[in-house]
Enzyme design. Structure first.
Site, PDB file in Angstrom:
ATOM      1  N   SER A  24       0.829  -1.193   0.000  1.00 20.37           N
ATOM      2  CA  SER A  24       0.000   0.000   0.000  1.00 20.37           C
ATOM      3  C   SER A  24       0.872   1.256   0.000  1.00 20.37           C
ATOM      4  O   SER A  24       1.731   1.396  -0.862  1.00 20.37           O
ATOM      5  CB  SER A  24      -0.972  -0.039   1.177  1.00 20.37           C
ATOM      6  N   ASP A  47      -5.548  -3.876  -2.764  1.00 20.80           N
ATOM      7  CA  ASP A  47      -4.625  -3.576  -1.671  1.00 20.80           C
ATOM      8  C   ASP A  47      -4.053  -4.840  -1.017  1.00 20.80           C
ATOM      9  O   ASP A  47      -4.791  -5.737  -0.619  1.00 20.80           O
ATOM     10  CB  ASP A  47      -5.359  -2.737  -0.623  1.00 20.80           C
TER      11      ASP A  47
END
Length: 767
Positions: A105, A250
């Protein structure tokens, strides 16, 4: 079909994924476990979980035998991940090398910059120079939109991206990531075309989640920018990224602190950065949202604990009062990371190089692997659209790609193309074409349209006796006949009714256009005797016309055309003894619009001007043709980060003769003399001005809207027939304006110096 049940289910899923998104960026580990991890002595051998057999071969510089290969794992955490820049700064100041690096991320962004050869100082400068709020928006800012998209945002202000390409659907994420994608493209551009992420100055990996298989995916080659975008594609917030048939999102859901990914790169010692956010106390479990958030945080916590157990040293950043959305606090977050690393000096310093010459040699070897971006390209390739779209995009980019390559200008042009509405993101990368540098631009069409659907709710009320409500939609078909044409259709129902259609066609590659149109409308109009409302008329019109014009780009448009309509004014309420008016109207009209404001709802800065010049040839009530001019302006001046002054001024005149019932100017209503009812004052001429301020005092959650303002303003104006009988009326106003996802909501108290007062409530366009 799109049912109410589907809407509720979609809303529930959206909230669930948003909570997951926020939770996936938060980390927490028990203090005892952190202490155990930090106290582990450096090992001379890697842990037992080695890279899988199909691991991509490592291409790395030779390492001194007496030194361990050191890997660094950077955690996800939204804005909190900016603290990891400070950790890198401390490591370099203390001569601790990084031979392998991986991120998840936000950690993948920081890791990619460092892996590509940027120093902590360069990363700091880059991060501090980004307008993070703008970069994370779901579409370009209002000032970057094309003029026709600005019209859509002003006329239909519900913030819901919808289309009819595959039924009534929206995007699969709040933001397609165009802004953040361009930042990543700039970072990755010098490294375009590398065969593997092992070829970077520091071998790099990032972690994503396969949304179809539910698997952990470690990205090691291909487009560096696309890999990082996939790693940070928070479900529900960013649209997923498709790479090699995998739909990726993610990586925090499977490995928020990518220690295992670093181990798989043959790192012999791993330093992990843990962004620690407390889970919250018992009071959080007293609400449904709190329970869901807490449960998801616990789920993410499990993969973080497994990762931390594999690390040799854990640098825990106690984020305290910092939030995952605090992108404006870059210096403070970097300092927090620096101090957190310094607090672990005892555990970290055993990995430091002992002398300066060895450190300088390490830096030289790493720097030698760094690539430089080409300053010129010999060819530009456009992919993603049809041949007509690709050709138009290529033509638009010539100013940035012919001659010295201008990346900031290229990014500006790509954003403006995205602002035309057909593509949700555009990006770029370099490649070699027959041995010479070339540029590839990828345009990603929106998955849900065209046609696109814009929605509006308009409410104006100042009591039960003066309340108007209408709701509607605009459906826009784009790129008709593949030449940039648009077919726009409006439908508005309620107190005000409108059905309209317009075909807008540019002429070749010029800014000229033609626009035939047709419409039918019925609007309420108040009729007064003195200050007493005696009736409500229905203003009915049906007709059409043709405009030719010039599109000035993002800010302006000029039109000239002829309009003819059949009109009728008939009383709806209070009909006793009141006459009806009907007949046909024909007029030539020229209109110029300049829109330099930064918002369609509550601007902070900029000027908007609308000027209309008409020659009415015939209309009920006219003895002979008349000319009219109407000019409306509004200007906002910022005087601080949260406060702006505004000046609104408008005026109109019927040069000679008397205006007919369909041409009279009117004043009254909110932001048109708020202490009076709409159309309370009518005449052949009018003048109006307003001076005030608006100040932000609260920011709504992003999915609910923008900011809430309070403000005060004074209005003065008059509508009159004879300049010798002008009566200027004034109104003092104090109110609150909320910029929400359904449009601006305003509640204001208005009082005139002569004692009239009214409380006005409105939803929809204000200025």
């Amino acid at each position: 079909m799109f049912s109410l049940h589907d809407c509720r289910r979609a809303q529930a899923c959206y909230c669930f994924f948003l909570l997951l998104a926020l939770s996936s960026t938060f980390t927490w580990a028990q203090e005892q476990e952190q202490q155990n991890n930090q106290n582990q002595a450096p090992q001379n051998q890697a842990p037992q979980n080695q890279a899988p057999q199909n691991q991509v071969p490592q291409i790395v510089p030779s390492q001194p035998k007496q030194r361990l290969r050191i890997g660094l794992a950077l955690s996800g955490g939204g804005a909190l991940g900016l603290a990891e820049i400070g950790v890198l700064q401390w490591l370099e100041e203390n001569r601790i090398p990084v031979d392998r690096i991986a991120g998840t991320s936000m950690g993948s962004i920081i890791a990619a910059m460092y892996a590509s050869g940027m120093s902590p100082a360069e990363i700091t400068k880059f991060a501090a120079g980004i307008d993070w709020i703008e970069a994370l928006l779901p579409e370009p800012t209002y000032s970057q939109l094309a003029y026709r998209r600005k019209q859509d945002r002003r006329d239909y202000q519900i913030n819901a991206a919808l289309g009819l390409k595959h039924g009534l659907k929206g995007p699969n994420g709040f933001s397609p990531g165009h802004g953040i994608g361009l930042l990543l493209d700039r970072i990755a551009f010098p490294e375009s075309g590398i065969a593997s992420f092992d070829d970077l100055p520091i071998p790099f990996r990032c972690v994503a989640t396969d949304m179809l298989a539910g698997d952990r995916v470690v990205l090691h080659d291909g487009s560096l920018a696309a890999a990082v975008r996939a790693s940070m594609a928070i479900p529900g917030v960013f649209t997923p990224v498709e790479i090699d048939g995998h739909v990726l999102a993610d990586g925090g859901m499977v490995e928020n602190i990518p220690v295992e990914a670093v181990r798989e790169m043959d790192a012999e010692a791993v330093i992990a950065v843990n962004l620690s956010v407390p889970l919250g106390g018992r009071e959080q479990l007293e609400t449904l949202g709190g329970v869901l958030s807490h449960a998801l945080s616990v789920t993410i916590l499990q993969n973080e604990r497994r990762s931390l157990a594999l690390a040799n040293v854990v640098v825990t950043v106690h984020t305290g009062s910092f939030l995952a959305t605090d992108y404006e606090r870059v210096p403070a977050l970097i300092d927090l990371g620096y101090q957190s690393a310094a607090a672990q000096a005892t555990a970290l310093l055993p990995y430091a190089m002992q002398n300066e010459s060895e450190w300088q040699h390490y830096l030289e070897v790493r720097s030698a692997r760094k690539r430089t971006a080409p300053t010129h390209v010999q060819a530009v390739e456009i992919v993603g659209g049809d041949s007509d779209q690709d050709g138009r995009i290529k033509q638009r980019l010539k100013s940035a790609t012919v001659g010295p390559l201008d990346l900031p200008k290229l990014e500006t042009q790509l954003t403006r193309i995205a602002g035309e509405g057909q593509f949700d993101r555009l990006g770029y990368e370099g490649f070699a074409q027959e041995g010479v540098p070339a540029l590839r631009v990828t345009a990603h069409e929106k998955s849900y349209g065209p046609p696109f659907v814009d929605l509006a709710v308009n409410v104006d009320g100042s009591g039960v006796a003066a309340f108007d409500f209408s709701a509607g939609a605009r459906i826009t078909f784009m790129d008709i006949q593949h030449r940039g044409g648009e077919w726009r259709n409006d439908l508005l129902l309620g107190s005000s009714n409108l059905a309209a259609t317009e075909f807008y066609q540019p002429l070749g590659s010029t800014h000229l256009f033609v626009a035939p149109f047709a419409f039918a409308s019925k609007l309420p109009r108040n009729a007064f005797s003195g200050q007493t409302r005696i009736a409500v008329f229905g203003d009915e019109r049906a007709g059409g016309g043709l405009d030719i014009g010039y599109n000035g780009g993002r800010r302006s448009e000029f039109r000239f055309g002829y309009e003819i309509f059949s009109g009728k004014l008939a009383p709806l309420v209070g009909s006793a003894g009141l006459p009806s008016v009907n007949g046909s109207t024909g007029e030539f009209r020229a209109r110029y619009v300049w829109d330099g404001q930064d918002s369609p709802t509550v601007p902070a800065r900029g000027t908007r001007i609308t000027a209309t010049l008409s020659r009415v040839l015939q209309s009920p009530g006219l003895a002979h043709p008349i000319g009219q001019l109407d000019v409306q302006t509004s200007t906002f001046f910022p005087i601080g980060p949260t406060t702006s002054l505004f000046l609104v001024a408008s005026g109109g005149t019927t040069f000679r003769g008397d205006a007919g019932p369909f041409q009279q100017f009117a004043l009254g209503g909110a932001f048109r003399l708020g202490a009076y009812l709409p159309q309370e004052f009518i005449g052949n001429h009018y003048a109006y001005s307003s001076l005030g301020f608006r100040r932000e005092f609260y920011r709504l959650p992003q999915l609910v809207g923008g900011r809430i303002y309070w403000g005060g303003w004074y209005e003065a104006g008059s509508a009159f027939n004879d300049p010798g009988s002008v009566v200027v009326r004034g109104t003092f106003n104090v109110g609150i304006i909320a910029d929400t996802f359904v449009g601006p909501i305003a509640l204001a108290t208005s009082v005139s110096p002569t004692g009239q007062s009214r409380v006005n409530f409105s939803i929809g366009r204000l200025f």
